[in-house]
Design a protein around this motif. Structure first.
Motif, mmCIF file in Angstrom:
data_model
loop_
_atom_site.group_PDB
_atom_site.id
_atom_site.type_symbol
_atom_site.label_atom_id
_atom_site.label_comp_id
_atom_site.label_asym_id
_atom_site.label_seq_id
_atom_site.Cartn_x
_atom_site.Cartn_y
_atom_site.Cartn_z
ATOM 1 N N LEU A 72 43.004 40.776 26.661
ATOM 2 C CA LEU A 72 41.835 39.923 26.498
ATOM 3 C C LEU A 72 41.264 39.965 25.084
ATOM 4 O O LEU A 72 40.878 38.939 24.523
ATOM 5 C CB LEU A 72 40.758 40.304 27.522
ATOM 6 N N ALA A 73 41.217 41.151 24.462
ATOM 7 C CA ALA A 73 40.681 41.245 23.102
ATOM 8 C C ALA A 73 41.533 40.467 22.117
ATOM 9 O O ALA A 73 41.014 39.902 21.151
ATOM 10 C CB ALA A 73 40.585 42.707 22.672
ATOM 11 N N PHE A 74 42.844 40.437 22.354
ATOM 12 C CA PHE A 74 43.743 39.703 21.468
ATOM 13 C C PHE A 74 43.689 38.204 21.719
ATOM 14 O O PHE A 74 43.992 37.413 20.831
ATOM 15 C CB PHE A 74 45.182 40.192 21.657
ATOM 16 N N LEU A 75 43.317 37.799 22.930
ATOM 17 C CA LEU A 75 43.257 36.374 23.273
ATOM 18 C C LEU A 75 41.907 35.752 22.948
ATOM 19 O O LEU A 75 41.840 34.594 22.522
ATOM 20 C CB LEU A 75 43.555 36.193 24.759
ATOM 21 N N ASN A 76 40.837 36.499 23.173
ATOM 22 C CA ASN A 76 39.500 35.943 22.965
ATOM 23 C C ASN A 76 38.536 37.109 22.799
ATOM 24 O O ASN A 76 38.131 37.740 23.780
ATOM 25 C CB ASN A 76 39.101 35.073 24.160
ATOM 26 N N SER A 77 38.176 37.394 21.563
ATOM 27 C CA SER A 77 37.336 38.572 21.295
ATOM 28 C C SER A 77 35.946 38.437 21.907
ATOM 29 O O SER A 77 35.373 39.422 22.374
ATOM 30 C CB SER A 77 37.232 38.818 19.785
ATOM 31 N N ASP A 78 35.400 37.216 21.947
ATOM 32 C CA ASP A 78 34.084 37.031 22.567
ATOM 33 C C ASP A 78 34.155 37.254 24.077
ATOM 34 O O ASP A 78 33.248 37.857 24.674
ATOM 35 C CB ASP A 78 33.561 35.617 22.282
ATOM 36 N N ALA A 79 35.232 36.759 24.694
ATOM 37 C CA ALA A 79 35.405 36.975 26.134
ATOM 38 C C ALA A 79 35.561 38.461 26.434
ATOM 39 O O ALA A 79 35.063 38.956 27.451
ATOM 40 C CB ALA A 79 36.621 36.196 26.639
ATOM 41 N N ALA A 80 36.259 39.193 25.553
ATOM 42 C CA ALA A 80 36.421 40.630 25.751
ATOM 43 C C ALA A 80 35.073 41.345 25.680
ATOM 44 O O ALA A 80 34.798 42.261 26.474
ATOM 45 C CB ALA A 80 37.379 41.193 24.710
ATOM 46 N N LEU A 81 34.229 40.930 24.736
ATOM 47 C CA LEU A 81 32.895 41.530 24.644
ATOM 48 C C LEU A 81 32.071 41.229 25.893
ATOM 49 O O LEU A 81 31.325 42.087 26.377
ATOM 50 C CB LEU A 81 32.173 40.995 23.404
ATOM 51 N N GLU A 82 32.218 40.021 26.414
ATOM 52 C CA GLU A 82 31.481 39.647 27.620
ATOM 53 C C GLU A 82 31.964 40.451 28.827
ATOM 54 O O GLU A 82 31.171 40.832 29.695
ATOM 55 C CB GLU A 82 31.645 38.155 27.887
ATOM 56 N N ALA A 83 33.267 40.694 28.896
ATOM 57 C CA ALA A 83 33.825 41.405 30.045
ATOM 58 C C ALA A 83 33.636 42.912 29.960
ATOM 59 O O ALA A 83 33.737 43.609 30.978
ATOM 60 C CB ALA A 83 35.319 41.088 30.169
ATOM 61 N N ALA A 84 33.366 43.432 28.770
ATOM 62 C CA ALA A 84 33.326 44.880 28.570
ATOM 63 C C ALA A 84 32.359 45.611 29.497
ATOM 64 O O ALA A 84 32.725 46.652 30.082
ATOM 65 C CB ALA A 84 33.004 45.194 27.106
ATOM 66 N N PRO A 85 31.119 45.136 29.702
ATOM 67 C CA PRO A 85 30.222 45.868 30.619
ATOM 68 C C PRO A 85 30.768 45.946 32.045
ATOM 69 O O PRO A 85 30.642 46.990 32.701
ATOM 70 C CB PRO A 85 28.922 45.052 30.568
ATOM 71 N N LYS A 86 31.377 44.855 32.537
ATOM 72 C CA LYS A 86 31.943 44.879 33.892
ATOM 73 C C LYS A 86 33.102 45.867 33.971
ATOM 74 O O LYS A 86 33.226 46.615 34.946
ATOM 75 C CB LYS A 86 32.408 43.486 34.308
ATOM 76 N N VAL A 87 33.961 45.868 32.937
ATOM 77 C CA VAL A 87 35.083 46.812 32.908
ATOM 78 C C VAL A 87 34.560 48.245 32.914
ATOM 79 O O VAL A 87 35.093 49.116 33.618
ATOM 80 C CB VAL A 87 35.981 46.557 31.684
ATOM 81 N N ALA A 88 33.506 48.504 32.146
ATOM 82 C CA ALA A 88 32.924 49.849 32.106
ATOM 83 C C ALA A 88 32.404 50.261 33.479
ATOM 84 O O ALA A 88 32.589 51.416 33.912
ATOM 85 C CB ALA A 88 31.807 49.899 31.070
ATOM 86 N N ASP A 89 31.773 49.333 34.187
ATOM 87 C CA ASP A 89 31.265 49.639 35.532
ATOM 88 C C ASP A 89 32.413 49.938 36.501
ATOM 89 O O ASP A 89 32.345 50.878 37.300
ATOM 90 C CB ASP A 89 30.432 48.465 36.059
ATOM 91 N N LEU A 90 33.464 49.120 36.438
ATOM 92 C CA LEU A 90 34.600 49.309 37.340
ATOM 93 C C LEU A 90 35.327 50.625 37.052
ATOM 94 O O LEU A 90 35.751 51.331 37.980
ATOM 95 C CB LEU A 90 35.569 48.131 37.207
ATOM 96 N N MET A 91 35.468 50.966 35.763
ATOM 97 C CA MET A 91 36.134 52.220 35.407
ATOM 98 C C MET A 91 35.267 53.421 35.776
ATOM 99 O O MET A 91 35.792 54.475 36.183
ATOM 100 C CB MET A 91 36.472 52.237 33.916
ATOM 101 N N ALA A 92 33.974 53.296 35.628
ATOM 102 C CA ALA A 92 33.078 54.390 35.999
ATOM 103 C C ALA A 92 33.224 54.714 37.487
ATOM 104 O O ALA A 92 33.253 55.887 37.889
ATOM 105 C CB ALA A 92 31.642 54.014 35.676
ATOM 106 N N LYS A 93 33.360 53.663 38.298
ATOM 107 C CA LYS A 93 33.534 53.866 39.734
ATOM 108 C C LYS A 93 34.901 54.474 40.040
ATOM 109 O O LYS A 93 35.022 55.371 40.889
ATOM 110 C CB LYS A 93 33.378 52.529 40.450
ATOM 111 N N SER A 94 35.938 54.005 39.340
ATOM 112 C CA SER A 94 37.306 54.462 39.606
ATOM 113 C C SER A 94 37.539 55.892 39.125
ATOM 114 O O SER A 94 38.211 56.678 39.798
ATOM 115 C CB SER A 94 38.312 53.522 38.940
ATOM 116 N N LEU A 95 36.977 56.235 37.954
ATOM 117 C CA LEU A 95 37.252 57.528 37.329
ATOM 118 C C LEU A 95 36.108 58.527 37.477
ATOM 119 O O LEU A 95 36.201 59.652 36.977
ATOM 120 C CB LEU A 95 37.575 57.322 35.848
ATOM 121 N N GLY A 96 35.018 58.110 38.123
ATOM 122 C CA GLY A 96 33.909 59.032 38.351
ATOM 123 C C GLY A 96 33.107 59.350 37.114
ATOM 124 O O GLY A 96 32.613 60.478 36.960
#
Length: 561
Positions: free
Chosen positions: A400-424
């Motif tokens: 995503l960062a290589f395809l659309n850097s703005d989209a990657a920034l927008e998705a980053a908080p959701k990814v952080a939430d999902l990883m926090a749940k997965s990895l504790g």
């Protein structure tokens, strides 16, 4: 004039078919055959092309997702019993007798925890690509360089600039480099290679490179298709290692093939150079050499890389995307993405999907609108692909960062939430990970230019034509003397008198007919020079450098489908 603006290209239609048939032969004729495409058919297949096309030669190349390939190589090695770690940095060499003797291991640091440890080994191989010399400096601070970095800059534009399944190659750009214009991951990838410089870890290319790519690409597109700086979704650079053997005789050439060399003092072997298409051959060559050098032949059987598919490849067929749609109710676009990315492991990903809450697709919640990535992929790569950070997910597990850097920034908080749940993760760790990812993504180029080090104008031909429209206040297709004076006054930089104004107008009015057409204005922009008063003011108003833009359509080169 001869085709492509260069006399030697007059023989291209005679020479290129034979050259391309030879190129077909290098693949054992396993690809579709190269062929000449008529101008009319080229326009049908590639409607975005300028009608001024003279000759089109079609040939076939392979394309892959390099980050996924690298990840799958590491995961496949782990499946075969290798110990694989990421975020582990080599910090030193362990030798038999202090600072002397053969190397018997390395010192390491886990950069996630800061823990330091040692790894003992009978054989050590450095395979650091363009960063191999950095490893060799830890072995010997006075080591002669073995790698010359060659940077390749890339920009990503919306997918509508290029049809699916066909792109173009220009082998004669304004500065002699190759330029690729290709469909990639649903977008359009424009890139070039061989800018000589030392490799760095930052993905962000110089602003001048972004602008050069835009200017070159625009030369081949139809006049009614405007390439704008704001259309750049992401921009990045990578490095290929051009190798030379420091232990070879003086004057040995730099190689585009791989080089393997062993330091007689430490016994450490390094491999560098090569390319993606030869990575299996490179691995086989270096291991065969080290096994023989270290006397390990009795413990190692013959190399089996030719017979070992990468992770997810066993049992894969072209019908896998259809099976995913039929069995799991995901969208066709997502099914194609999952099949390309995970192979047969796409079924494991789909088993984890949850209802979308829509009539169609029934399953699979998107990570971000406009891209086929699913939320569940984040959990999958954390548990099955060693993803440790938000940056991992946005840069290498997805692209995503290589395809659309703005989209990657927008998705980053959701990814952080999902990883926090997965990895504790704790809330503090989640926030730290998010901040690190945002910093990493900010290094990519995007719609807003970074002006600090730019030397070229940040104006495409389309930008300059937009300026012309601003001057042409009555919209009659040309600028007259009064319009030019009025616009200079509006910009806050009026001419001191009519004599000064007329001098500038005559520079614009190439035909000396009292009318400045659009092409006249573009030519004036190119030729006026950095000290021209009006040109400088226009540059200041739209925050562009007043350096000369380029050589325009005179630098058109050769296109291949």
């Amino acid at each position: 004039p001869p085709p492509f603006g260069h006399p030697i290209m007059a023989i291209a239609p005679v020479v290129f078919p034979g050259v391309m048939k030879f190129y077909d032969g290098l693949s054992g004729f396993t690809c579709p055959p190269s062929h000449i495409m008529s101008k009319a058919r080229a326009r049908r297949k590639f409607p975005q092309l300028d009608e001024d096309v003279k000759y089109v030669q079609v040939f076939y190349e392979g394309q892959h997702n390099d980050a996924r390939t690298a990840t799958c190589i590491a995961l496949t090695a782990a499946e075969e019993g290798a110990t694989v770690t990421n975020y582990t940095e080599m910090t030193g060499i362990i030798r038999e007798d202090g600072d002397k003797g053969k190397a018997v291991g390395i010192k390491c640091r886990d950069n996630l925890t800061g823990k330091e440890f040692e790894v003992k080994a009978k054989a050590i191989i450095f395979a650091g690509g363009p960063f191999t010399d950095g490893l060799r400096k830890l072995e010997d601070p006075n080591a002669a360089p073995a790698v010359a970095g060659a940077a390749g800059s890339h920009i990503v534009l919306p997918g509508y600039y290029c049809p699916e399944g066909i792109g173009l190659l220009d082998i004669n750009t304004s500065d002699g480099r190759f330029l690729f214009f290709l469909p990639w991951q649903g977008s359009t990838l424009v890139g070039t290679t061989d800018r000589k410089e030392d490799a760095v870890s930052s993905p962000g290319p110089p602003e001048d490179e972004i602008q050069w790519l835009l200017n070159e690409a625009e030369k081949y597109l139809a006049d009614d298709l405007k390439v704008r700086r704001a259309d750049v979704l992401s921009a990045w650079q990578g490095y290929r290692p051009l190798a030379s053997d420091p232990h070879a005789p003086p004057g040995a050439p730099v190689s585009r093939d791989h080089v393997i060399s062993t330091n007689p003092e430490t016994g450490i072997t390094f491999i560098t150079g090569g390319k993606w298409t030869t990575y299996r051959e490179m691995a086989e060559d270096v291991l065969d050499r080290v096994i023989k050098l270290k006397g390990l032949s009795e413990k190692a059987g013959p190399c089996q890389t030719d017979e070992r598919p990468l992770r997810g490849g066993v049992g894969y067929t072209k019908s896998v995307p259809v099976q995913l749609v039929q069995k799991y109710g995901v969208s066709e676009e997502t099914a194609k993405h999952l099949a390309r990315t995970y192979g047969m492991n796409a079924f494991d990903v789909c088993e984890m999907t949850k209802p979308s809450g829509k009539r169609w697709p029934r399953y699979g919640r998107l990570l971000i609108e406009g891209y086929p990535y699913l939320e569940v992929e984040v959990d999958y790569v954390c548990k099955n692909e060693m993803a440790c950070s938000v940056t991992d997910v946005l840069k290498t597990r997805t692209r995503l960062a290589f395809l659309n850097s703005d989209a990657a920034l927008e998705a980053a908080p959701k990814v952080a939430d999902l990883m926090a749940k997965s990895l504790g993760w704790s809330k503090a760790e989640r926030n730290r990970q998010l901040a690190d990812a945002q910093k990493a993504i900010a290094e990519f180029g995007g719609p807003v230019p970074h002006k600090e080090t730019a030397k070229l104008s940040a104006a495409t031909i389309s930008d300059i034509r937009a300026l012309f429209d601003m001057f042409d206040r009555d919209r009659n297709g040309y600028i007259d003397f009064e319009e030019m004076k009025t616009m200079a006054k509006v910009l806050g930089s009026p001419f001191k008198d009519d004599k000064e104004a007329m001098s500038t107008f005559k520079d614009m009015d190439a035909d000396n007919n009292g009318r400045v057409g659009e092409d006249d204005f573009v030519n004036w922009w190119h030729e006026a020079g950095r000290d021209d008063k009006l040109r400088k003011e226009l540059g200041n108003q739209i925050k562009m450098s007043p350096e000369k833009l380029g050589e325009g359509s005179d630098s058109r080169g050769v296109m291949f489908g």
